[in-house]
Write a protein that holds these residues in place. Sequence first.
Motif, PDB file in Angstrom:
ATOM      1  N   ALA A   1      64.927  50.709  95.643  1.00  0.00           N
ATOM      2  CA  ALA A   1      63.727  50.394  96.422  1.00  0.00           C
ATOM      3  C   ALA A   1      63.068  51.706  96.843  1.00  0.00           C
ATOM      4  O   ALA A   1      63.768  52.702  97.061  1.00  0.00           O
ATOM      5  N   PRO A   2      61.746  51.768  96.937  1.00  0.00           N
ATOM      6  CA  PRO A   2      61.089  53.040  97.264  1.00  0.00           C
ATOM      7  C   PRO A   2      61.514  53.562  98.633  1.00  0.00           C
ATOM      8  O   PRO A   2      61.430  52.827  99.623  1.00  0.00           O
ATOM      9  N   ASN A   3      61.998  54.812  98.653  1.00  0.00           N
ATOM     10  CA  ASN A   3      62.484  55.396  99.905  1.00  0.00           C
ATOM     11  C   ASN A   3      61.377  56.237 100.555  1.00  0.00           C
ATOM     12  O   ASN A   3      61.549  57.412 100.829  1.00  0.00           O
ATOM     13  N   ILE A   4      60.233  55.596 100.759  1.00  0.00           N
ATOM     14  CA  ILE A   4      59.094  56.266 101.405  1.00  0.00           C
ATOM     15  C   ILE A   4      58.510  55.297 102.434  1.00  0.00           C
ATOM     16  O   ILE A   4      58.705  54.082 102.314  1.00  0.00           O
ATOM     17  N   PRO A   5      57.795  55.807 103.444  1.00  0.00           N
ATOM     18  CA  PRO A   5      57.217  54.899 104.432  1.00  0.00           C
ATOM     19  C   PRO A   5      56.336  53.841 103.765  1.00  0.00           C
ATOM     20  O   PRO A   5      55.648  54.141 102.777  1.00  0.00           O
ATOM     21  N   ALA A   6      56.391  52.640 104.302  1.00  0.00           N
ATOM     22  CA  ALA A   6      55.651  51.524 103.703  1.00  0.00           C
ATOM     23  C   ALA A   6      54.168  51.864 103.540  1.00  0.00           C
ATOM     24  O   ALA A   6      53.537  51.476 102.550  1.00  0.00           O
ATOM     25  N   ALA A   7      53.630  52.616 104.516  1.00  0.00           N
ATOM     26  CA  ALA A   7      52.199  52.945 104.463  1.00  0.00           C
ATOM     27  C   ALA A   7      51.859  53.824 103.260  1.00  0.00           C
ATOM     28  O   ALA A   7      50.702  53.890 102.848  1.00  0.00           O
TER      29      ALA A   7
ATOM     30  N   ARG B   1      53.305  53.415 100.305  1.00  0.00           N
ATOM     31  CA  ARG B   1      53.504  52.667  99.063  1.00  0.00           C
ATOM     32  C   ARG B   1      52.158  52.128  98.596  1.00  0.00           C
ATOM     33  O   ARG B   1      51.449  51.475  99.352  1.00  0.00           O
ATOM     34  N   GLY B   2      51.825  52.416  97.389  1.00  0.00           N
ATOM     35  CA  GLY B   2      50.521  51.983  96.890  1.00  0.00           C
ATOM     36  C   GLY B   2      50.621  51.379  95.513  1.00  0.00           C
ATOM     37  O   GLY B   2      51.721  51.094  95.031  1.00  0.00           O
ATOM     38  N   PRO B   3      49.481  51.210  94.882  1.00  0.00           N
ATOM     39  CA  PRO B   3      49.449  50.548  93.572  1.00  0.00           C
ATOM     40  C   PRO B   3      50.180  51.305  92.468  1.00  0.00           C
ATOM     41  O   PRO B   3      50.499  50.734  91.438  1.00  0.00           O
ATOM     42  N   ASP B   4      50.458  52.606  92.711  1.00  0.00           N
ATOM     43  CA  ASP B   4      51.175  53.372  91.684  1.00  0.00           C
ATOM     44  C   ASP B   4      52.679  53.405  91.936  1.00  0.00           C
ATOM     45  O   ASP B   4      53.440  53.965  91.147  1.00  0.00           O
ATOM     46  N   THR B   5      53.121  52.857  93.068  1.00  0.00           N
ATOM     47  CA  THR B   5      54.547  52.907  93.413  1.00  0.00           C
ATOM     48  C   THR B   5      55.351  51.996  92.495  1.00  0.00           C
ATOM     49  O   THR B   5      54.981  50.832  92.284  1.00  0.00           O
TER      50      THR B   5
ATOM     51  N   GLY C   1      60.447  46.425  96.346  1.00  0.00           N
ATOM     52  CA  GLY C   1      61.873  46.658  96.564  1.00  0.00           C
ATOM     53  C   GLY C   1      62.721  45.470  96.150  1.00  0.00           C
ATOM     54  O   GLY C   1      63.465  44.891  96.944  1.00  0.00           O
ATOM     55  N   SER C   2      62.641  45.134  94.862  1.00  0.00           N
ATOM     56  CA  SER C   2      63.424  44.017  94.327  1.00  0.00           C
ATOM     57  C   SER C   2      64.606  44.568  93.534  1.00  0.00           C
ATOM     58  O   SER C   2      64.525  45.669  92.983  1.00  0.00           O
TER      59      SER C   2
ATOM     60  N   VAL D   1      42.864  44.372  85.750  1.00  0.00           N
ATOM     61  CA  VAL D   1      42.689  45.165  86.977  1.00  0.00           C
ATOM     62  C   VAL D   1      43.948  45.108  87.844  1.00  0.00           C
ATOM     63  O   VAL D   1      44.381  46.095  88.437  1.00  0.00           O
ATOM     64  N   SER D   2      44.540  43.954  87.943  1.00  0.00           N
ATOM     65  CA  SER D   2      45.722  43.721  88.771  1.00  0.00           C
ATOM     66  C   SER D   2      46.647  42.766  88.028  1.00  0.00           C
ATOM     67  O   SER D   2      46.154  41.788  87.448  1.00  0.00           O
ATOM     68  N   PRO D   3      47.962  43.012  87.963  1.00  0.00           N
ATOM     69  CA  PRO D   3      48.755  43.976  88.714  1.00  0.00           C
ATOM     70  C   PRO D   3      48.418  45.430  88.345  1.00  0.00           C
ATOM     71  O   PRO D   3      48.025  45.712  87.213  1.00  0.00           O
ATOM     72  N   PRO D   4      48.640  46.333  89.342  1.00  0.00           N
ATOM     73  CA  PRO D   4      48.293  47.736  89.152  1.00  0.00           C
ATOM     74  C   PRO D   4      49.348  48.513  88.359  1.00  0.00           C
ATOM     75  O   PRO D   4      50.396  47.977  87.987  1.00  0.00           O
ATOM     76  N   PHE D   5      49.065  49.802  88.181  1.00  0.00           N
ATOM     77  CA  PHE D   5      49.902  50.672  87.332  1.00  0.00           C
ATOM     78  C   PHE D   5      51.390  50.610  87.689  1.00  0.00           C
ATOM     79  O   PHE D   5      52.250  50.536  86.802  1.00  0.00           O
ATOM     80  N   GLY D   6      51.713  50.695  88.990  1.00  0.00           N
ATOM     81  CA  GLY D   6      53.125  50.747  89.401  1.00  0.00           C
ATOM     82  C   GLY D   6      53.911  49.538  88.921  1.00  0.00           C
ATOM     83  O   GLY D   6      55.082  49.656  88.529  1.00  0.00           O
ATOM     84  N   GLU D   7      53.274  48.374  88.938  1.00  0.00           N
ATOM     85  CA  GLU D   7      53.959  47.150  88.489  1.00  0.00           C
ATOM     86  C   GLU D   7      54.166  47.193  86.970  1.00  0.00           C
ATOM     87  O   GLU D   7      55.204  46.767  86.458  1.00  0.00           O
ATOM     88  N   HIS D   8      53.168  47.728  86.259  1.00  0.00           N
ATOM     89  CA  HIS D   8      53.305  47.854  84.798  1.00  0.00           C
ATOM     90  C   HIS D   8      54.421  48.833  84.448  1.00  0.00           C
ATOM     91  O   HIS D   8      55.185  48.611  83.509  1.00  0.00           O
ATOM     92  N   GLU D   9      54.487  49.929  85.208  1.00  0.00           N
ATOM     93  CA  GLU D   9      55.534  50.918  84.933  1.00  0.00           C
ATOM     94  C   GLU D   9      56.912  50.322  85.241  1.00  0.00           C
ATOM     95  O   GLU D   9      57.883  50.567  84.513  1.00  0.00           O
ATOM     96  N   THR D  10      56.994  49.529  86.304  1.00  0.00           N
ATOM     97  CA  THR D  10      58.265  48.859  86.636  1.00  0.00           C
ATOM     98  C   THR D  10      58.654  47.905  85.499  1.00  0.00           C
ATOM     99  O   THR D  10      59.824  47.826  85.110  1.00  0.00           O
TER     100      THR D  10
END
Length: 201
Positions: free
Chosen positions: A132-138, A140-144, A149-150, A165-174
């Motif tokens: 899960a991303p270990n950065i403040p929730a604020a 976390r963006g579309p590239d995360t 955190g699944s 347009v959506s889902p954004p890049f981070g979801e595609h990379e995941t």
Amino acid sequence: MTRIAIAYHSGYGHTEVLAQSVAQGVRDAGVEAVLLKIDNATQDFDPLLDEITASDGAIFGAPTYMGDVSGVFKVFADASSKAFFTGAWRDKLAAGFTVSHSFSGDKLHALSSLSILAAQHGMNWINLGIPAPNIPAAERGPDTVNRVGSFIGLAAQADNAAADVSPPFGEHETARLLGLRVGKAALRWARGAEAELKQAA
Ligand SMILES: Cc1cc2nc3c(=O)[nH]c(=O)nc-3n(C[C@H](O)[C@H](O)[C@H](O)COP(=O)(O)O)c2cc1C
């Protein structure tokens, strides 16, 4: 060649574009990816079931509708009882992905349904494997990557916007990383099966 099937339903295109990123990840591992689109509840599912039987594993994808997999995917899952009765998918690899509008949207339930489907077939479930991303929730963006955190599978979020347009890049990379993980696991699994055969000979 080692081969992974990606069997998915998509009502409005968001699951479909993620399926394409999952396929890219499988190919990045040097493994063949076969995209199997589940179109509607009344189609002949036999060709899709046979494609999975001919593959080393399956990655199941469904949008989250009313807190579970879409009804069309569920009809496909029920039709897969044909493969259940013959054990045709036993010992193959499996993984899953879903997408919903809300950050939760109860999509864990959809992923649980996908993993239970795999378990009923005696398949080996591969989880997402991305911390899960270990950065403040604020921050976390579309590239995360894995921004919600699944762990059990890809739980993507998409806005009510066009699928390009959506889902954004981070979801595609995941999604790509999930495909890569399953592809690499399939290569290891195939090598293990070969070694087992040699030992038995
Ligand atoms: C019938 C229906 C039920 C839905 N139920 C949920 C839900 O339970 N939780 C949620 O967050 N989003 C829900 N959504 C939104 C979808 O999950 C979201 O739009 C998703 O991106 C659709 O994927 P698709 O384009 O592959 O069909 C629902 C959408 C529809 C059409």
